[in-house]
Design an enzyme around this catalytic site. Sequence first.
Site, PDB file in Angstrom:
ATOM      1  N   SER A  42       0.815  -1.219   0.000  1.00  0.00           N
ATOM      2  CA  SER A  42       0.000   0.000   0.000  1.00  0.00           C
ATOM      3  C   SER A  42       0.849   1.269   0.000  1.00  0.00           C
ATOM      4  CB  SER A  42      -0.933   0.000   1.213  1.00  0.00           C
ATOM      5  OG  SER A  42      -0.196  -0.160   2.401  1.00  0.00           O
TER       6      SER A  42
ATOM      7  N   ASP B 116      10.506   0.138  -2.724  1.00  0.00           N
ATOM      8  CA  ASP B 116       9.638  -0.902  -2.171  1.00  0.00           C
ATOM      9  C   ASP B 116       9.257  -0.537  -0.739  1.00  0.00           C
ATOM     10  OD1 ASP B 116       8.208  -3.248  -1.956  1.00  0.00           O
ATOM     11  OD2 ASP B 116       9.871  -4.567  -2.508  1.00  0.00           O
TER      12      ASP B 116
ATOM     13  N   GLU C 225      10.250  -9.708  -5.007  1.00  0.00           N
ATOM     14  CA  GLU C 225      10.834  -8.478  -4.451  1.00  0.00           C
ATOM     15  C   GLU C 225      12.333  -8.649  -4.228  1.00  0.00           C
ATOM     16  OE1 GLU C 225       7.029  -6.578  -2.037  1.00  0.00           O
ATOM     17  OE2 GLU C 225       8.340  -7.977  -0.995  1.00  0.00           O
TER      18      GLU C 225
END
Length: 226
Positions: free
Chosen positions: A31, A85, A107
């Site tokens: 988010s 990130d 990731e």
Amino acid sequence: MDQQSYEKKIVGEKAAEYIEDGMTVGLGTGSTVAFTTKKLAERIKTEGLSIQAVSTSHATSELAKSLGIPLKDLNDVKKIDLTIDGCDEFDPDLNGIKGGGGALLFEKIVAVSSDKNIWVADASKSVRRLGAFPLPVEVLPFGWKHMFGAMEDKGLQPKLRMSGKDPFLTDSRNFILDCHVKEIEDAKSLAKWLNALPGVVENGLFINIADQVLLANNDKVDVITR
Ligand code: 5RP
């Protein structure tokens, strides 16, 4: 908007300022970095910024595509200039736990293929020692109960992540075991131990990966550099 969402927004949007014309950019998942992605799309439109992006998850790819951000497959780029990130926790050495959203495998692959990694963090993510946030470990569904048993024997208190009545599936259709360690004494050796277990695909400890963290401090953004 509550305080935490506000903090995610200011650090996420701030991070988009670090993206320069011509860059290949890694886009993380979650988010907070979603605010970066949206701000980046705005910059592409208003400033004519020319970039290409590599995504770390199906969810981020969908968001980027919906915003018109040009996406590339990781295999089709030589390297990534900058990856932005989120994180679930980071410590004073800028080591962290990631994978709360289940995207830790892609990731980590994108992060280690990047010249620079910036994490965006609301105030709740800063900790003295890692481990209060359950450490996600991605495992193959084949024989997962045996990996679970090994982690249990080591005192890691694993729990199979669920999505309703079914196990949660990562983008690679693997399972996640969330380890409720509470306090991780030696993150480096735990990461090594976990990845040496056959069937473990990757663990959520990101050690020596982040170069900088943008941390929300009330309505300011602090920049912490390794
Ligand atoms: C996903 C991640 C996220 O970056 C992490 O969970 C932080 O998410 P958010 O920005 O929503 O708090 O590691 O796998």
